[in-house]
Design a protein around this motif. Structure first.
Motif, mmCIF file in Angstrom:
data_model
loop_
_atom_site.group_PDB
_atom_site.id
_atom_site.type_symbol
_atom_site.label_atom_id
_atom_site.label_comp_id
_atom_site.label_asym_id
_atom_site.label_seq_id
_atom_site.Cartn_x
_atom_site.Cartn_y
_atom_site.Cartn_z
ATOM 1 N N GLY A 95 -5.431 8.845 23.503
ATOM 2 C CA GLY A 95 -5.888 9.235 24.831
ATOM 3 C C GLY A 95 -5.153 8.502 25.938
ATOM 4 N N VAL A 96 -4.891 7.217 25.731
ATOM 5 C CA VAL A 96 -4.167 6.430 26.737
ATOM 6 C C VAL A 96 -2.770 6.997 26.953
ATOM 7 C CG1 VAL A 96 -3.121 4.172 27.194
ATOM 8 C CG2 VAL A 96 -5.487 4.313 26.420
ATOM 9 N N MET A 97 -2.063 7.285 25.846
ATOM 10 C CA MET A 97 -0.700 7.780 25.975
ATOM 11 C C MET A 97 -0.669 9.190 26.564
ATOM 12 S SD MET A 97 0.667 5.071 25.170
ATOM 13 C CE MET A 97 2.285 5.653 25.610
ATOM 14 N N LEU A 98 -1.711 9.971 26.307
ATOM 15 C CA LEU A 98 -1.792 11.292 26.941
ATOM 16 C C LEU A 98 -1.942 11.141 28.451
ATOM 17 C CD1 LEU A 98 -1.906 14.347 26.433
ATOM 18 C CD2 LEU A 98 -4.391 14.140 26.261
ATOM 19 N N GLN A 99 -2.749 10.173 28.882
ATOM 20 C CA GLN A 99 -2.895 9.926 30.316
ATOM 21 C C GLN A 99 -1.593 9.401 30.907
ATOM 22 O OE1 GLN A 99 -5.625 10.635 32.279
ATOM 23 N NE2 GLN A 99 -4.196 10.157 33.927
ATOM 24 N N THR A 100 -0.879 8.563 30.146
ATOM 25 C CA THR A 100 0.415 8.074 30.610
ATOM 26 C C THR A 100 1.386 9.226 30.823
ATOM 27 O OG1 THR A 100 0.112 5.959 29.468
ATOM 28 C CG2 THR A 100 2.363 6.573 30.022
ATOM 29 N N SER A 101 1.377 10.159 29.884
ATOM 30 C CA SER A 101 2.239 11.334 30.020
ATOM 31 C C SER A 101 1.856 12.138 31.257
ATOM 32 C CB SER A 101 2.142 12.199 28.760
ATOM 33 O OG SER A 101 2.935 13.359 28.873
ATOM 34 N N THR A 102 0.550 12.299 31.495
ATOM 35 C CA THR A 102 0.089 13.024 32.680
ATOM 36 C C THR A 102 0.504 12.311 33.956
ATOM 37 O OG1 THR A 102 -1.816 13.860 31.441
ATOM 38 C CG2 THR A 102 -1.960 13.934 33.842
ATOM 39 N N ASN A 103 0.479 10.972 33.928
ATOM 40 C CA ASN A 103 0.854 10.185 35.105
ATOM 41 C C ASN A 103 2.357 10.196 35.359
ATOM 42 O OD1 ASN A 103 -1.840 9.534 35.331
ATOM 43 N ND2 ASN A 103 -1.619 7.493 34.424
ATOM 44 N N GLY A 104 3.144 10.657 34.394
ATOM 45 C CA GLY A 104 4.590 10.685 34.559
ATOM 46 C C GLY A 104 5.277 9.402 34.176
ATOM 47 N N GLY A 105 4.582 8.502 33.498
ATOM 48 C CA GLY A 105 5.212 7.261 33.066
ATOM 49 C C GLY A 105 4.227 6.114 33.092
ATOM 50 N N TYR A 106 4.716 4.949 32.687
ATOM 51 C CA TYR A 106 3.864 3.766 32.595
ATOM 52 C C TYR A 106 3.517 3.198 33.972
ATOM 53 C CZ TYR A 106 4.781 3.453 27.579
ATOM 54 O OH TYR A 106 4.864 3.703 26.243
ATOM 55 N N VAL A 107 2.403 2.478 34.020
ATOM 56 C CA VAL A 107 2.055 1.696 35.198
ATOM 57 C C VAL A 107 3.091 0.586 35.353
ATOM 58 C CG1 VAL A 107 0.333 0.165 36.213
ATOM 59 C CG2 VAL A 107 -0.401 2.200 34.958
ATOM 60 N N THR A 108 3.541 0.371 36.571
ATOM 61 C CA THR A 108 4.497 -0.692 36.856
ATOM 62 C C THR A 108 3.864 -1.690 37.816
ATOM 63 O OG1 THR A 108 5.464 0.447 38.765
ATOM 64 C CG2 THR A 108 6.395 0.949 36.585
ATOM 65 N N LEU A 109 4.570 -2.779 38.034
ATOM 66 C CA LEU A 109 4.069 -3.789 38.959
ATOM 67 C C LEU A 109 3.955 -3.214 40.365
ATOM 68 C CD1 LEU A 109 3.238 -6.774 38.820
ATOM 69 C CD2 LEU A 109 5.572 -7.373 39.491
ATOM 70 N N GLU A 150 9.953 -7.895 33.098
ATOM 71 C CA GLU A 150 8.939 -7.561 34.094
ATOM 72 C C GLU A 150 7.589 -7.244 33.448
ATOM 73 O OE1 GLU A 150 11.047 -3.808 32.878
ATOM 74 O OE2 GLU A 150 11.624 -5.849 33.429
ATOM 75 N N ARG A 151 7.577 -6.999 32.125
ATOM 76 C CA ARG A 151 6.308 -6.727 31.446
ATOM 77 C C ARG A 151 5.383 -7.940 31.536
ATOM 78 N NH1 ARG A 151 4.046 -7.267 26.267
ATOM 79 N NH2 ARG A 151 2.555 -5.590 25.796
ATOM 80 N N THR A 152 5.934 -9.138 31.416
ATOM 81 C CA THR A 152 5.120 -10.345 31.533
ATOM 82 C C THR A 152 4.502 -10.448 32.917
ATOM 83 O OG1 THR A 152 6.525 -11.479 29.921
ATOM 84 C CG2 THR A 152 5.146 -12.862 31.330
ATOM 85 N N GLN A 153 5.254 -10.104 33.942
ATOM 86 C CA GLN A 153 4.721 -10.155 35.302
ATOM 87 C C GLN A 153 3.603 -9.131 35.478
ATOM 88 O OE1 GLN A 153 8.018 -9.697 38.020
ATOM 89 N NE2 GLN A 153 9.368 -10.936 36.743
ATOM 90 N N LEU A 154 3.787 -7.956 34.883
ATOM 91 C CA LEU A 154 2.745 -6.931 34.971
ATOM 92 C C LEU A 154 1.465 -7.395 34.291
ATOM 93 C CD1 LEU A 154 1.773 -4.030 35.610
ATOM 94 C CD2 LEU A 154 2.793 -3.308 33.439
ATOM 95 N N LEU A 155 1.598 -7.965 33.093
ATOM 96 C CA LEU A 155 0.415 -8.453 32.376
ATOM 97 C C LEU A 155 -0.269 -9.574 33.156
ATOM 98 C CD1 LEU A 155 1.831 -8.505 28.738
ATOM 99 C CD2 LEU A 155 -0.034 -7.062 29.568
ATOM 100 N N ARG A 156 0.518 -10.453 33.742
ATOM 101 C CA ARG A 156 -0.062 -11.556 34.507
ATOM 102 C C ARG A 156 -0.843 -11.012 35.706
ATOM 103 N NH1 ARG A 156 -1.537 -16.437 33.250
ATOM 104 N NH2 ARG A 156 0.508 -17.208 32.574
#
Length: 449
Positions: free
Chosen positions: A225-239, A404-410
């Motif tokens: 479900g998460v990846m389906l929403q990611t696809s709908t959003n057009g990509g991953y959440v970024t910083l 940048e993934r570490t910055q996003l998680l932080r």
């Protein structure tokens, strides 16, 4: 059980596993050391010890095209679903890009083989692992129809039922003769002295009011479900567009899960002579070693739990490098089978053996309650420990090419709903001086004579 699991840990060094030369950092440490102590011994005893086989493999390397681990995984999954990417060599050339375009066209994505988005890769790999771990058997499908069945499962549509599977005969295990009779039974236990409770007295049963409760949510289905929403959003959440920290963390949980399964898949390719079911059984034994610590993960602060896990890990007698490889395999198996206790135990073992960056996964588990109770406060401790280690120079456990993934998680953990940011130390309050009352002179007229 520990003795059975470690029957031949000393044979690990004798097994010559020479991995292909790494061309990218994302393939680092995939084949470090042996895989599973008992697994290696079983594999070595299956062949003819008096026969020496020599195998020569010729591999054509196309100059100018780097080989990457993600390229190998992409080719493997594309071939599995019938898109024919050619030889699985990790080199993403025109043939692989053409296969990617056929995949994109089939899924309704924008067709451009040179822009294979991260969420498209994750979707492909999730579908591959789903097919490998029961999807193909459940549906009786293969190739592109199996991929479409995976899409249907993510969107909640009913899957076709597979034809009955043939019964797999179990390996023969010698049994004691039927005529065996115990002629000398053990003497009865002595009667305890008055006032002394017998050691063998059964403990009173504790009722479990939730023994018949509905099963907990599946991480695999949640990630679908998460990846389906990611696809709908057009990509991953970024910083830059972070607005929902909870969804961003769930998204990165599913990314890390996919990456961990890929790591374990790579390691398992080096295991000969064992079926996936036998590897799963070995990992079940491995999980039992940390059963107590798995339960305590929902109750105990990270700093107090880790010394206990380290003590158990070192007590197994497995060399640290082999224990790390074993835990990576079992982490992959746990996620592929939706066995959350196996996944949590593997993460604990990895963190205890110095792979602190893997603690991010336990933060995700504690935040969402997969294999643990939901403890946002403890989740913050695991997030902070793992992210601090990466920020101080430790190798990231997942997506090492994306700092940048570490910055996003932080940023997301600092804004996490229900847990809040890690509390900052507050200086101790200083005592406020209390003014001493000054006596006021009394007018002479008011003094009693």
């Amino acid at each position: 059980m520990i003795a059975r699991f470690l029957t031949s840990a000393s044979l690990v060094a004798a097994l010559a596993l020479v991995p292909a030369k790494r061309a990218e950092a994302d393939a680092a440490e995939f084949l470090g050391g042996a895989i599973i102590g008992g697994v290696i011994a079983h594999a070595l005893t299956q062949g003819n010890r008096n026969t020496t086989r020599t195998t020569t493999t010729t591999r054509v390397v196309r100059p100018g095209i780097p080989a990457t681990q993600q390229g190998r995984e992409t080719q493997l999954a594309l071939n599995y679903f019938g898109f024919n990417a050619g030889t699985v060599d990790g080199q993403v050339g025109n043939g692989t890009r053409a296969a990617i375009e056929r995949f994109q066209r089939a899924m309704g994505y924008p067709v451009n083989g040179r822009e294979f988005s991260s969420y498209q890769f994750d979707y492909l790999m999730d579908a591959y692992y789903w097919g490998q771990n029961g999807g193909a058997q459940q549906t009786g499908l293969a190739g592109q129809p199996l991929l479409f069945a995976y899409r249907d499962s993510r969107e909640g549509r009913t899957l076709p039922a597979a034809a009955p599977q043939p019964f797999a005969p179990q390996p023969f295990a010698p049994q004691p003769p039927a005529t065996t009779v115990i002629v000398n039974p053990q003497p009865a236990a002595p009667v305890p002295a008055p006032g002394v409770l017998a050691a063998t007295a059964p403990a009173p049963a504790v009722p479990n009011l939730f023994a018949n409760a509905a099963p907990t949510a599946s991480l695999a289905n949640t990630c679908n479900g998460v990846m389906l929403q990611t696809s709908t959003n057009g990509g991953y959440v970024t910083l830059a567009n972070l607005s929902d920290p909870d969804f961003a963390l769930s998204e990165q949980f599913c990314v890390a899960r996919t990456y961990a399964m890929a790591q374990g898949e790579q390691l398992m390719q080096a295991i000969a002579g064992l079926s996936p079911a036998q590897i799963s059984d070995q990992c079940g034994q491995f999980t039992q070693l940390f059963a107590t610590q798995i339960d305590q993960a929902s109750l105990m602060p990270q700093a107090q739990l880790m010394p206990q896990v380290t003590t158990v890990a070192l007590g197994t007698g497995i060399p640290p490098a082999d224990l790390v490889a074993t835990a990576r395999v079992c982490l992959s198996v746990g996620y592929a089978q939706d066995n959350m206790r196996m996944a949590v135990g593997s993460v604990l073992a990895l963190a205890a053996m110095g792979e602190v960056a893997y603690g991010e996964l336990l933060g995700h588990h504690l935040r969402e309650g997969f294999g643990t109770t939901t403890r946002p406060d403890l989740a913050q401790q695991w997030y902070n420990a793992s992210l601090s280690a990466v920020e101080q120079g430790a190798q990231p456990a997942f997506m090492p090419g994306q700092p940048e993934r570490t910055q996003l998680l932080r940023a997301a953990t600092a804004r996490m709903q229900g847990g809040g940011a890690m509390p900052m130390p507050v200086p101790a309050a200083q005592p406020v001086p209390v003014p001493v009352p000054v006596p006021v002179p009394v007018p002479s007229s008011s003094i009693t004579q």
